[in-house]
Design an enzyme around this catalytic site. Sequence first.
Site, PDB file in Angstrom:
ATOM      1  N   ASN A   1      15.886  -0.565   5.700  1.00  0.00           N
ATOM      2  CA  ASN A   1      16.312  -1.960   5.617  1.00  0.00           C
ATOM      3  C   ASN A   1      15.714  -2.574   4.348  1.00  0.00           C
ATOM      4  OD1 ASN A   1      16.445  -4.830   5.913  1.00  0.00           O
ATOM      5  ND2 ASN A   1      16.747  -4.575   8.109  1.00  0.00           N
TER       6      ASN A   1
ATOM      7  N   GLU B   1      23.539  -5.350   9.860  1.00  0.00           N
ATOM      8  CA  GLU B   1      23.096  -6.017  11.071  1.00  0.00           C
ATOM      9  C   GLU B   1      23.404  -7.503  10.972  1.00  0.00           C
ATOM     10  OE1 GLU B   1      18.915  -5.501  11.505  1.00  0.00           O
ATOM     11  OE2 GLU B   1      19.063  -3.378  12.033  1.00  0.00           O
TER      12      GLU B   1
ATOM     13  N   ARG C   1      21.784 -13.310   6.667  1.00  0.00           N
ATOM     14  CA  ARG C   1      21.712 -14.470   7.553  1.00  0.00           C
ATOM     15  C   ARG C   1      22.385 -15.657   6.868  1.00  0.00           C
ATOM     16  NH1 ARG C   1      16.989 -11.659   9.424  1.00  0.00           N
ATOM     17  NH2 ARG C   1      16.927 -11.712  11.715  1.00  0.00           N
TER      18      ARG C   1
ATOM     19  N   HIS D   1      12.449  -2.022  14.938  1.00  0.00           N
ATOM     20  CA  HIS D   1      11.637  -3.237  14.935  1.00  0.00           C
ATOM     21  C   HIS D   1      10.176  -2.865  15.121  1.00  0.00           C
ATOM     22  CE1 HIS D   1      11.834  -7.654  14.663  1.00  0.00           C
ATOM     23  NE2 HIS D   1      10.636  -7.580  15.207  1.00  0.00           N
TER      24      HIS D   1
ATOM     25  N   HIS E   1      20.642  -7.097   6.557  1.00  0.00           N
ATOM     26  CA  HIS E   1      20.819  -8.075   7.628  1.00  0.00           C
ATOM     27  C   HIS E   1      21.006  -9.456   7.001  1.00  0.00           C
ATOM     28  CE1 HIS E   1      19.521  -9.512  11.893  1.00  0.00           C
ATOM     29  NE2 HIS E   1      20.270 -10.428  11.308  1.00  0.00           N
TER      30      HIS E   1
END
Length: 239
Positions: free
Chosen positions: A7, A70, A45, A191, A43
Amino acid sequence: MTKLSVNINKFATIRNSRGGNNPDVLKVAIDAQLFGADGVTVHPRPDERHIRYADVRAIKPIITTEFNIEGNCREQKFVDLVLEVKPDQVTLVPDAEGQLTSDHGWDTIRHKDYLVEMIGIFKAAGIRTSIFVDPVIEMVEGALETGTDRIELYTEAYARHYHEDREQAIAPYVAAAKRAHELGLGINAGHDLDLDNLRYFAEHIPYLDEVSIGHALVCDALYLGFENTIQLYKRQLRF
């Protein structure tokens, strides 16, 4: 062997803190692949505080390994982006607006109808789907009913309790993974996995397809170097 998806959000966080394009997240994505990563995860946002939507569009053409996006499918902008870019995999997380980081899995029973609808949209576009799930048997069984291809076990609880009692910490994840495999679901995890707890997790979780790691890996790279760090994480998955 379990695949490692890196990531790269935190590299974008550093870039955004000063403006400009240093570090260059496109180069980071390319180098992650060259250094041995099996995939790249982003990811985005809504506030674009790290990965920007433009980054996602620019990364797709240069990816030669797996590309995983994600995000929160409650955001129409995210849905549109995924359908436009068509990554290898989309991982759906139940983030609230403005959430700092993902902190729980889907309630696959309560949100079944919604997940069925959204997963159907992505699968119709030929995109493999995965959904964040806590290590609870009922949630895993509920995931099957949504039509998802995979689940991603949310591993924060494992990481938090690892040093207290690692056998107890991992037990619900082992049970969840076994049940997912019985149901024909692929298994991802992520995570707070790091160089300290990753090997034990991978050794004990059966049928683990992929781990997605960002924060800890980037922190390690500051001291150990990006290429070396990726190889160190890969070694934790070889046994």
